[in-house]
Design an enzyme around this catalytic site. Structure first.
Site, PDB file in Angstrom:
ATOM      1  N   ASN A 145      -8.895  -3.883  -3.388  1.00  0.00           N
ATOM      2  CA  ASN A 145      -9.223  -3.858  -1.957  1.00  0.00           C
ATOM      3  C   ASN A 145     -10.420  -4.735  -1.615  1.00  0.00           C
ATOM      4  O   ASN A 145     -10.927  -4.685  -0.492  1.00  0.00           O
ATOM      5  CB  ASN A 145      -9.471  -2.419  -1.487  1.00  0.00           C
ATOM      6  N   THR A 154      -8.241   6.345  -5.360  1.00  0.00           N
ATOM      7  CA  THR A 154      -7.480   5.877  -6.514  1.00  0.00           C
ATOM      8  C   THR A 154      -8.122   6.410  -7.787  1.00  0.00           C
ATOM      9  O   THR A 154      -9.332   6.225  -7.990  1.00  0.00           O
ATOM     10  CB  THR A 154      -7.452   4.326  -6.528  1.00  0.00           C
ATOM     11  N   ASP A 171      -8.273  -2.599   3.694  1.00  0.00           N
ATOM     12  CA  ASP A 171      -7.555  -1.327   3.607  1.00  0.00           C
ATOM     13  C   ASP A 171      -8.396  -0.126   4.059  1.00  0.00           C
ATOM     14  O   ASP A 171      -9.009   0.576   3.250  1.00  0.00           O
ATOM     15  CB  ASP A 171      -7.022  -1.083   2.187  1.00  0.00           C
ATOM     16  N   ASP A 206     -11.609   4.262  -0.678  1.00  0.00           N
ATOM     17  CA  ASP A 206     -10.694   3.610  -1.620  1.00  0.00           C
ATOM     18  C   ASP A 206     -11.242   2.249  -2.061  1.00  0.00           C
ATOM     19  O   ASP A 206     -10.525   1.248  -2.088  1.00  0.00           O
ATOM     20  CB  ASP A 206      -9.294   3.468  -1.008  1.00  0.00           C
ATOM     21  N   LYS A 251     -12.021  -0.372  -4.518  1.00  0.00           N
ATOM     22  CA  LYS A 251     -11.497  -0.748  -5.840  1.00  0.00           C
ATOM     23  C   LYS A 251     -11.280  -2.261  -5.824  1.00  0.00           C
ATOM     24  O   LYS A 251     -11.260  -2.886  -4.750  1.00  0.00           O
ATOM     25  CB  LYS A 251     -10.188  -0.021  -6.124  1.00  0.00           C
ATOM     26  N   GLY A 292       0.855  -1.188   0.000  1.00  0.00           N
ATOM     27  CA  GLY A 292       0.000   0.000   0.000  1.00  0.00           C
ATOM     28  C   GLY A 292       0.884   1.228   0.000  1.00  0.00           C
ATOM     29  O   GLY A 292       2.103   1.121  -0.134  1.00  0.00           O
ATOM     30  N   SER A 293       0.289   2.397   0.154  1.00  0.00           N
ATOM     31  CA  SER A 293       1.051   3.643   0.082  1.00  0.00           C
ATOM     32  C   SER A 293       2.053   3.772   1.225  1.00  0.00           C
ATOM     33  O   SER A 293       3.126   4.337   1.052  1.00  0.00           O
ATOM     34  CB  SER A 293       0.113   4.842   0.156  1.00  0.00           C
ATOM     35  N   PHE A 294       1.716   3.268   2.410  1.00  0.00           N
ATOM     36  CA  PHE A 294       2.574   3.531   3.563  1.00  0.00           C
ATOM     37  C   PHE A 294       3.162   2.264   4.165  1.00  0.00           C
ATOM     38  O   PHE A 294       3.686   2.292   5.267  1.00  0.00           O
ATOM     39  CB  PHE A 294       1.792   4.297   4.635  1.00  0.00           C
ATOM     40  N   GLY A 295       3.069   1.140   3.470  1.00  0.00           N
ATOM     41  CA  GLY A 295       3.634  -0.083   4.025  1.00  0.00           C
ATOM     42  C   GLY A 295       3.300  -1.277   3.170  1.00  0.00           C
ATOM     43  O   GLY A 295       2.931  -1.147   2.001  1.00  0.00           O
TER      44      GLY A 295
END
Ligand code: AMP
Length: 387
Positions: free
Chosen positions: A203, A236, A216, A198, A200, A92-95
């Site tokens: 997810n 997204t 998520d 988010d 999508k 993901g964006s942060f991990g």
């Protein structure tokens, strides 16, 4: 500090794996013998573990030692050395999210490893609430090291809808099943004031039986009740509602738009709008274009999509009207569906724990009693997590 593994330990298969993961002997010793963090556990402790005294009651040298001893008694799931990590499931964006085994119970879990940021508490809060719906990904526990935060999540072994869809679009009955389970999951979140932001294909995961699990919660907005709205171009591109892209105020209707995009893609196999690399064109198309519908889709499905993909959020199905009563869902028995009694259309294959060989590095920085970089109130164990 990095210390090489010495010959003092017999090198078991487990240790070889740790070596591979860069979790070295010294760190594992620290993880086993020292405390994890000083934030208070928020939820019940399993019966045979004593709950540590409140941090406020510990002051001074001997009291601090007592506090460290109390924390050292914390149950095993709250330290990284209790897990054997196999492979990366996704990023993901942060991990990233890793497949791991809680070794004491031989239980597969998804370990989400994140940078520590204050916003993480929004995901933390949403995960606790998510435990109330079978269609949302549940958390078993949360803990932290010096720099990283860990969520121990139930492992959704069937992969995401985007991977399942690699063989092409789904038959209408399959679309209906997944869409209906998503409706239940979204309605649960919205009724608690949470907008996911988010939604999508990536997810939407499938559990071992083939039921969906929305995952998520890293971008959620909380407290969106009644007329309250939120702001921010978050989500997204390609799934974002026009009002989100245009930086207007918005509410849960943004998730219903994203659901419309997901259903369109599941049924038709492509995006309803231009979805290339040029963001301005994605925005232009989302805001201005009307989707094209192939002749072969049913009139009920087309009508549902038209109502979910309404540009004006106030006219959009989901927040405007009862989506469960839409003719596309006429054959759904919602009571049976919500009690997981409707058989899923696809049965996922048994998961493999083969290590991928890709980088599985985890910070070797078990937190100490005196650390200051602590997310207060982060650690918890879900009382429903069976011992
Ligand atoms: P996230 O950062 O939560 O979006 O997760 C990134 C990716 O990791 C997802 O798109 C999934 O492919 C995978 N993933 C996340 N959570 C789980 C889970 N509980 N079980 C299996 N895979 C997961």
């Amino acid at each position: 500090m990095t210390l090489a593994i010495t010959g003092r330990f017999e090198e078991s298969a487990m240790e070889r794996k740790y070596k591979k993961l860069n979790i070295l002997e010294e760190d594992r010793k620290m993880a086993g013998e020292r405390s994890q963090e000083s934030s208070e556990l928020q939820m019940k402790w399993p019966k045979h573990h004593k709950r540590p005294r409140s941090p406020q009651t510990f002051r001074g040298g001997s009291k601090r030692r007592k506090r460290c001893r109390a924390q050292a008694r914390r149950p095993a799931p709250l330290k990284i050395s209790s897990y054997e990590v196999h492979k990366v499931l996704g990023r993901g964006s942060f991990g990233k999210v890793m497949l791991a085994t809680l070794t004491s119970r031989k239980q597969l879990v998804a370990l989400k490893v994140l940078e520590k940021r204050p916003e993480i508490m929004k995901e933390h809060r949403a995960l606790k609430i998510a435990g109330g719906s079978p269609f949302l990904c549940h958390a078993y526990a949360a803990f932290q090291s010096k720099l990283q935060a860990f969520f121990v999540l139930e492992y959704a072994s069937g992969g995401s809808l985007s991977t399942v869809m690699e063989n092409g679009p789904f038959p209408t009955s399959t679309v209906m099943f997944y869409a209906a389970e998503m409706v239940c999951g979204l309605q649960f979140l919205h009724s608690r004031g949470i907008v996911h932001r988010d939604i999508k294909l990536e997810n939407i995961l499938l559990d071992q039986n083939g039921h969906i699990k929305i995952c998520d919660f890293g971008l959620v907005a909380h407290n969106i009740f009644g007329n309250r709205t939120t702001r921010g171009r978050i989500g997204t591109y390609g799934y974002m509602a026009p009002e989100v892209m245009l930086m207007k105020e918005y509410n849960a209707a943004a998730d219903w738009w994203s659901l419309g995009v997901v259903i369109y893609r599941m049924a038709i196999g492509r995006s309803p709008f231009y979805n290339g690399r040029v963001r301005t064109m994605v925005q232009e198309s989302t805001v201005s274009d009307e989707p094209q519908y192939p002749e072969w889709i049913s009139p009920e499905l087309q009508d549902l999509l038209e109502k979910l993909l309404k540009k004006n959020p106030q006219h959009r199905l989901g927040t405007n009207g009862n989506i469960r009563e839409h003719p596309f869902f006429a054959s759904i028995n919602w009571v049976e569906l919500e009690s997981l009694k409707v058989k899923p259309p696809l049965q996922p294959r048994m998961p493999s724990t083969d290590s991928s060989g890709s980088s599985l590095e985890i910070e070797k920085d078990n937190i100490g009693c005196n650390d200051i970089n602590i997310l207060s109130g982060f650690s918890f164990i879900n009382p429903n997590w069976q011992e």
